[in-house]
Scaffold this motif. Structure first.
Motif, PDB file in Angstrom:
ATOM      1  N   PRO A   1       0.845  -1.203   0.000  1.00  0.00           N
ATOM      2  CA  PRO A   1       0.000   0.000   0.000  1.00  0.00           C
ATOM      3  C   PRO A   1       0.878   1.250   0.000  1.00  0.00           C
ATOM      4  O   PRO A   1       1.810   1.360   0.807  1.00  0.00           O
ATOM      5  CB  PRO A   1      -0.804  -0.132   1.302  1.00  0.00           C
TER       6      PRO A   1
ATOM      7  N   ALA B   1      -0.755   4.485  -0.614  1.00  0.00           N
ATOM      8  CA  ALA B   1      -1.671   5.574  -0.293  1.00  0.00           C
ATOM      9  C   ALA B   1      -3.024   4.932  -0.022  1.00  0.00           C
ATOM     10  O   ALA B   1      -3.213   3.728  -0.237  1.00  0.00           O
ATOM     11  CB  ALA B   1      -1.779   6.588  -1.440  1.00  0.00           C
ATOM     12  N   ARG B   2      -3.949   5.741   0.459  1.00  0.00           N
ATOM     13  CA  ARG B   2      -5.292   5.193   0.673  1.00  0.00           C
ATOM     14  C   ARG B   2      -5.869   4.723  -0.658  1.00  0.00           C
ATOM     15  O   ARG B   2      -5.923   5.458  -1.635  1.00  0.00           O
ATOM     16  CB  ARG B   2      -6.205   6.265   1.277  1.00  0.00           C
ATOM     17  N   ASP B   3      -6.272   3.451  -0.712  1.00  0.00           N
ATOM     18  CA  ASP B   3      -6.868   2.834  -1.903  1.00  0.00           C
ATOM     19  C   ASP B   3      -5.899   2.744  -3.081  1.00  0.00           C
ATOM     20  O   ASP B   3      -6.328   2.643  -4.223  1.00  0.00           O
ATOM     21  CB  ASP B   3      -8.134   3.584  -2.337  1.00  0.00           C
TER      22      ASP B   3
ATOM     23  N   ARG C   1      -4.983   2.217  -8.323  1.00  0.00           N
ATOM     24  CA  ARG C   1      -5.943   2.844  -7.416  1.00  0.00           C
ATOM     25  C   ARG C   1      -7.274   2.119  -7.518  1.00  0.00           C
ATOM     26  O   ARG C   1      -7.750   1.825  -8.617  1.00  0.00           O
ATOM     27  CB  ARG C   1      -6.147   4.324  -7.769  1.00  0.00           C
TER      28      ARG C   1
ATOM     29  N   HIS D   1      -7.244  -5.219  -5.781  1.00  0.00           N
ATOM     30  CA  HIS D   1      -7.217  -4.892  -4.359  1.00  0.00           C
ATOM     31  C   HIS D   1      -7.751  -6.020  -3.480  1.00  0.00           C
ATOM     32  O   HIS D   1      -7.260  -6.214  -2.358  1.00  0.00           O
ATOM     33  CB  HIS D   1      -8.008  -3.606  -4.116  1.00  0.00           C
TER      34      HIS D   1
ATOM     35  N   ASP E   1      -3.390  11.691   2.285  1.00  0.00           N
ATOM     36  CA  ASP E   1      -3.252  10.239   2.332  1.00  0.00           C
ATOM     37  C   ASP E   1      -3.710   9.550   1.055  1.00  0.00           C
ATOM     38  O   ASP E   1      -3.634   8.329   0.943  1.00  0.00           O
ATOM     39  CB  ASP E   1      -3.985   9.661   3.546  1.00  0.00           C
ATOM     40  N   THR E   2      -4.186  10.308   0.072  1.00  0.00           N
ATOM     41  CA  THR E   2      -4.567   9.721  -1.213  1.00  0.00           C
ATOM     42  C   THR E   2      -3.474   9.854  -2.266  1.00  0.00           C
ATOM     43  O   THR E   2      -3.656   9.423  -3.407  1.00  0.00           O
ATOM     44  CB  THR E   2      -5.836  10.397  -1.766  1.00  0.00           C
TER      45      THR E   2
END
Length: 297
Positions: free
Chosen positions: A12, A14-16, A67, A80, A142-143
């Protein structure tokens, strides 16, 4: 032509957003240059395109970042939820519709996941001794993948929200090339702000554009002489598929360039985002201005 890889690492960033490191299953992978992308064939029979964001000097590994899309069509969601380290995956040879043109200085502008093709460009330009600067923005800190990796660079501005591209353009030296990748709003703003001759953009999704009404035309396969009518209601790629022409396909949106074929006679109507030349056709979306196109197939 395809290559077999092993999914060596899932991380990971970043977020998503997951970074995937793919190692060659049978030795070195095909070489690539900054701006290139690959098609990733997923075990759920989907194929998706991702920019290479690793090190071109590493012959054994590719790195991409994925992403998770809120309205996933099954590709990013599968990556994911289901992809695990050690999985064997097939990828295409790299293709580059976004090459880094030599210049004394560069301004790189990235938004969110659009940082992926910019990363190796930034490193390559720096290694060549060019002056570089990066403006990198996102919806939230955080993205933004690889933000920590870039934070130590003195030439980088990282922030949340929209970049003032008009102000950047006002201070732009005529010898500086601008490379921009990100959401459509950013790309549209860049096209409004920067001189056309200095700006290079890459889109992950096609723009919403208006075209004349579809008209029928004919495709002629030069090697066999086969003539294929294309009605106003179907893509040229579907017609080629039915005829067994062997044209590969990726995004089917006119973005990735996988389905490129050479035009020997006739005038294409380019509806793609690749920036096709007069002798190239991307039949997933593009059509013909002339009554027929003779293809090198």
């Amino acid at each position: 032509m395809s290559q077999t890889t092993l999914l060596e690492r899932v991380e990971p960033v970043a977020r998503d957003v997951l970074a995937l490191t793919l190692r060659g299953r049978h030795g070195p992978l095909a070489p690539w240059q900054p701006g290139a992308h690959i098609d990733l064939s997923l075990p759920n029979w989907l194929q998706r395109q991702y920019s290479l964001c690793g090190d071109p000097a590493d012959p054994d590994r590719y790195r991409i970042a994925v992403r998770r899309e809120p309205l996933s069509r099954g590709g990013s969601e599968y990556v994911h939820l289901f992809l695990r380290e050690g999985r064997e995956l097939t990828v295409s040879l790299p293709r580059n519709n976004f090459p880094l043109v030599p210049a004394p200085s560069y301004l790189f502008v990235a938004g969110g996941i659009g940082i992926t093709p910019i990363l190796p460009m930034l490193r390559a330009a720096t290694a060549l001794g060019a002056a570089t600067s990066l403006v990198y923005t996102g919806r939230a800190a955080d993205t933004m993948p690889f933000a920590q990796e870039l934070a130590s660079r003195h030439d980088t501005r990282i922030g949340v929200g929209r970049a003032d591209l008009t102000a950047l353009a006002a201070d732009l030296d005529p010898s500086t090339l601008v490379y921009c990748c990100g959401p459509e709003a950013m790309l549209a703003a860049a096209e409004d702000a920067f001189p056309t001759g200095q700006l290079h953009v890459e889109r992950f999704r096609p723009r919403t554009r208006q075209f004349p009404a579809n008209r029928p035309f004919e495709l002629v396969l030069a090697r066999s002489g086969l003539a294929l009518p294309v009605s106003q209601d179907e893509p040229a790629l579907d017609v080629l598929d039915r005829a067994g022409a062997g044209v590969p396909a990726g995004c089917r949106e006119g973005v990735c360039g996988t389905c490129e074929v050479t035009v020997l006679e006739g005038t294409p109507e380019h509806r793609d985002e690749v920036g096709g030349a007069a002798d190239r056709l991307y039949p997933c979306v593009s059509r013909a201005l002339s009554d027929r196109l003779v293809l090198d197939l």
